[in-house]
Scaffold this active site. Structure first.
Site, short mmCIF file in Angstrom:
data_model
loop_
_atom_site.label_atom_id
_atom_site.label_comp_id
_atom_site.label_asym_id
_atom_site.label_seq_id
_atom_site.Cartn_x
_atom_site.Cartn_y
_atom_site.Cartn_z
N LYS A 261 0.83 -1.22 0.00
CA LYS A 261 0.00 0.00 0.00
C LYS A 261 0.86 1.26 0.00
O LYS A 261 0.47 2.27 -0.57
CB LYS A 261 -0.95 0.01 1.19
CG LYS A 261 -2.04 -1.05 1.01
CD LYS A 261 -3.34 -0.70 1.67
CE LYS A 261 -4.43 -1.61 1.14
NZ LYS A 261 -5.24 -2.22 2.15
N LYS B 197 -4.34 -10.45 -7.64
CA LYS B 197 -5.56 -10.60 -6.85
C LYS B 197 -6.67 -9.68 -7.39
O LYS B 197 -6.37 -8.55 -7.78
CB LYS B 197 -5.21 -10.19 -5.41
CG LYS B 197 -6.22 -10.56 -4.39
CD LYS B 197 -5.72 -10.18 -3.00
CE LYS B 197 -6.14 -8.77 -2.65
NZ LYS B 197 -6.16 -8.48 -1.21
N LYS C 107 -10.68 -4.14 -5.16
CA LYS C 107 -11.65 -3.05 -5.35
C LYS C 107 -11.11 -1.99 -6.29
O LYS C 107 -11.86 -1.36 -7.02
CB LYS C 107 -11.96 -2.40 -4.00
CG LYS C 107 -12.86 -3.23 -3.14
CD LYS C 107 -12.99 -2.65 -1.75
CE LYS C 107 -13.69 -3.62 -0.82
NZ LYS C 107 -13.58 -3.26 0.58
P1 AMP Z 1 -10.55 -5.77 1.78
O1 AMP Z 1 -11.44 -5.47 0.65
O2 AMP Z 1 -9.12 -5.75 1.39
O3 AMP Z 1 -10.87 -5.00 3.03
O4 AMP Z 1 -10.81 -7.30 2.13
C1 AMP Z 1 -11.90 -7.75 2.88
C2 AMP Z 1 -11.88 -9.24 3.01
O5 AMP Z 1 -12.02 -9.85 1.72
C3 AMP Z 1 -10.60 -9.83 3.61
O6 AMP Z 1 -10.94 -10.94 4.42
C4 AMP Z 1 -9.82 -10.28 2.43
O7 AMP Z 1 -8.96 -11.33 2.73
C5 AMP Z 1 -10.93 -10.73 1.47
N1 AMP Z 1 -10.52 -10.54 0.07
C6 AMP Z 1 -10.24 -9.37 -0.57
N2 AMP Z 1 -9.90 -9.57 -1.85
C7 AMP Z 1 -9.96 -10.92 -2.04
C8 AMP Z 1 -9.73 -11.78 -3.16
N3 AMP Z 1 -9.37 -11.29 -4.36
N4 AMP Z 1 -9.89 -13.11 -2.98
C9 AMP Z 1 -10.28 -13.62 -1.79
N5 AMP Z 1 -10.51 -12.87 -0.70
C10 AMP Z 1 -10.37 -11.54 -0.81
N1 TRP Z 2 -7.33 -5.81 7.45
C1 TRP Z 2 -8.50 -6.44 6.93
C2 TRP Z 2 -8.49 -6.27 5.40
O1 TRP Z 2 -7.82 -5.44 4.86
C3 TRP Z 2 -9.75 -5.89 7.52
C4 TRP Z 2 -9.78 -6.07 9.00
C5 TRP Z 2 -9.62 -5.13 9.95
C6 TRP Z 2 -9.99 -7.31 9.69
N2 TRP Z 2 -9.74 -5.65 11.19
C7 TRP Z 2 -9.95 -6.99 11.08
C8 TRP Z 2 -10.20 -8.60 9.28
C9 TRP Z 2 -10.09 -7.97 12.04
C10 TRP Z 2 -10.34 -9.59 10.26
C11 TRP Z 2 -10.29 -9.29 11.62
O2 TRP Z 2 -9.19 -6.97 4.74
#
Ligand code: AMP
Ligand code: TRP
Length: 324
Positions: A110, A192, A195
């Site tokens: 990031k 991966k 968003k």
């Molecule tokens: P985030 O959108 O990064 O906050 O991710 C939220 C949750 O979705 C987390 O548990 C990530 O591990 C899961 N996640 C995000 N992108 C993917 C992906 N491409 N494949 C599987 N899990 C994902």
């Molecule tokens: N860091 C996680 C992500 O980017 C989101 C998250 C924040 C999370 N606090 C958590 C996931 C606690 C599991 C447990 O997806």
């Protein structure tokens, strides 16, 4: 079992979020006590718009309910509404070695992506996540495998705390959905799905059906003709098999058997049809719930109350054991 998980309220949810994370929450909700958190304090560590944040929080809560999260069975709340999260994060920060934070993969990725926005919050992100998890004395954290390192960090901080201040925090385990741990971009199946990867590589959960089908038909596939799971040689086909098997609730092997002898184009058509069939009713429910803003706000308010009932006693214990 008590479980906890969180997702940042940044934009629309995609099928990777669903398969990697939310689907597990829903599958686990009947036999377990689920605590699910919309982590707005994490969302502000990368560029964001304050105006959009509130809307994103509400639409994310709406999405979870539309997808099948039962708010009678589990707790759904917004991280910043339970101030114990920030307090515990500060306290855990005082026992976290600096070097551990700089080594985190997500921080490195990031900070490379947002060079103009590298802040201490981004570096301290795993400490806040550890606080989220440890406040609730949970057994397990269902997440996609990109978050495994952060959960490992929470485990090691909990152990360190207990060694230093006496047995206080519960050490949780990480729960990864093995087949759908990482859904890849449809346009670049070695990356991966994310968003920020909008456009043809990413399918949002409530996207219209024509667009879903189109994106699947346009998905990058591999040379050869057989529909076989092989992540190294056939990353595109493997990704589609993973998506298909998750939506059909079958194993990859079963999906391979179903698709045996089919052409890539026929296979893609079936994947698209499966997604549309499963997602259409969810989208309708989402649209219906969207107009019930007061109800969603009430759900979150109740969630805050219930979360604090668990978080407060942990904080009392933590403060006391740290001599505060
Ligand atoms: P985030 O959108 O990064 O906050 O991710 C939220 C949750 O979705 C987390 O548990 C990530 O591990 C899961 N996640 C995000 N992108 C993917 C992906 N491409 N494949 C599987 N899990 C994902
Ligand atoms: N860091 C996680 C992500 O980017 C989101 C998250 C924040 C999370 N606090 C958590 C996931 C606690 C599991 C447990 O997806």
């Amino acid at each position: 079992m008590r479980i906890f998980s969180g997702i940042r309220p940044t934009g629309d949810l995609h099928i990777g979020n669903y398969i990697g994370s939310i689907k597990q929450w829903i599958d686990l909700q009947n036999e377990n006590e689920g605590i699910y958190c919309i982590v707005d304090l994490h969302a502000i560590t990368t560029p964001y718009s304050p105006k959009e944040l509130q809307e994103n929080i509400l639409s994310q809560a709406t999405s979870y309910i539309a997808l099948g999260l039962d708010v009678e069975k589990c707790i759904l709340f917004v991280q910043s509404s339970v101030r114990e999260h920030s307090e515990l994060a500060w306290l855990l920060g005082s026992i976290t070695p600096m070097g551990d934070l700089g080594r985190m993969t997500q921080y490195k990725e990031k900070s490379k992506k947002h060079k103009e926005y590298i802040n201490a919050g981004l570096l301290n992100y795993p400490i806040l996540m550890a606080a989220d998890i440890l406040l609730y004395k949970i057994e397990s954290v269902p997440v996609g495998d990109d978050q495994k390192q952060h959960v490992e960090f929470a485990r090691s901080i909990a152990k360190k705390f207990n060694r230093q201040f006496g047995e206080t925090l519960k050490v949780p385990s990480v729960k990864i959905n093995k087949t759908g741990a990482r859904i890849m971009s449809l346009q670049n199946p070695r990356n991966k799905m994310s968003k920020t990867d909008s456009g043809a590589g990413c399918i949002n959960l409530f996207e219209d059906s024509t667009s879903i089908k189109k994106k699947i038909m346009k998905a990058v596939t591999d040379t050869g003709k057989t529909i076989k799971y092989d992540k190294v040689k056939k990353p595109g086909i493997s990704n589609l098999l993973t998506i298909y098997s998750s939506f059909e609730d079958i194993t990859i092997k079963e999906a391979e058997v179903r698709m045996k002898g089919k052409k890539y184009s026929e296979f893609k058509k079936e994947v698209g049809a499966s997604l549309v069939e499963k997602l259409e009713p969810l989208r309708d429910r989402y649209i219906d719930l969207k107009s019930r803003r007061v109800y969603i706000e009430e759900v979150l308010k109740q969630g805050t109350k219930r979360a604090r009932i668990i978080a407060e006693p942990t904080m009392i214990e933590v403060r006391r054991n740290m001599g505060l």
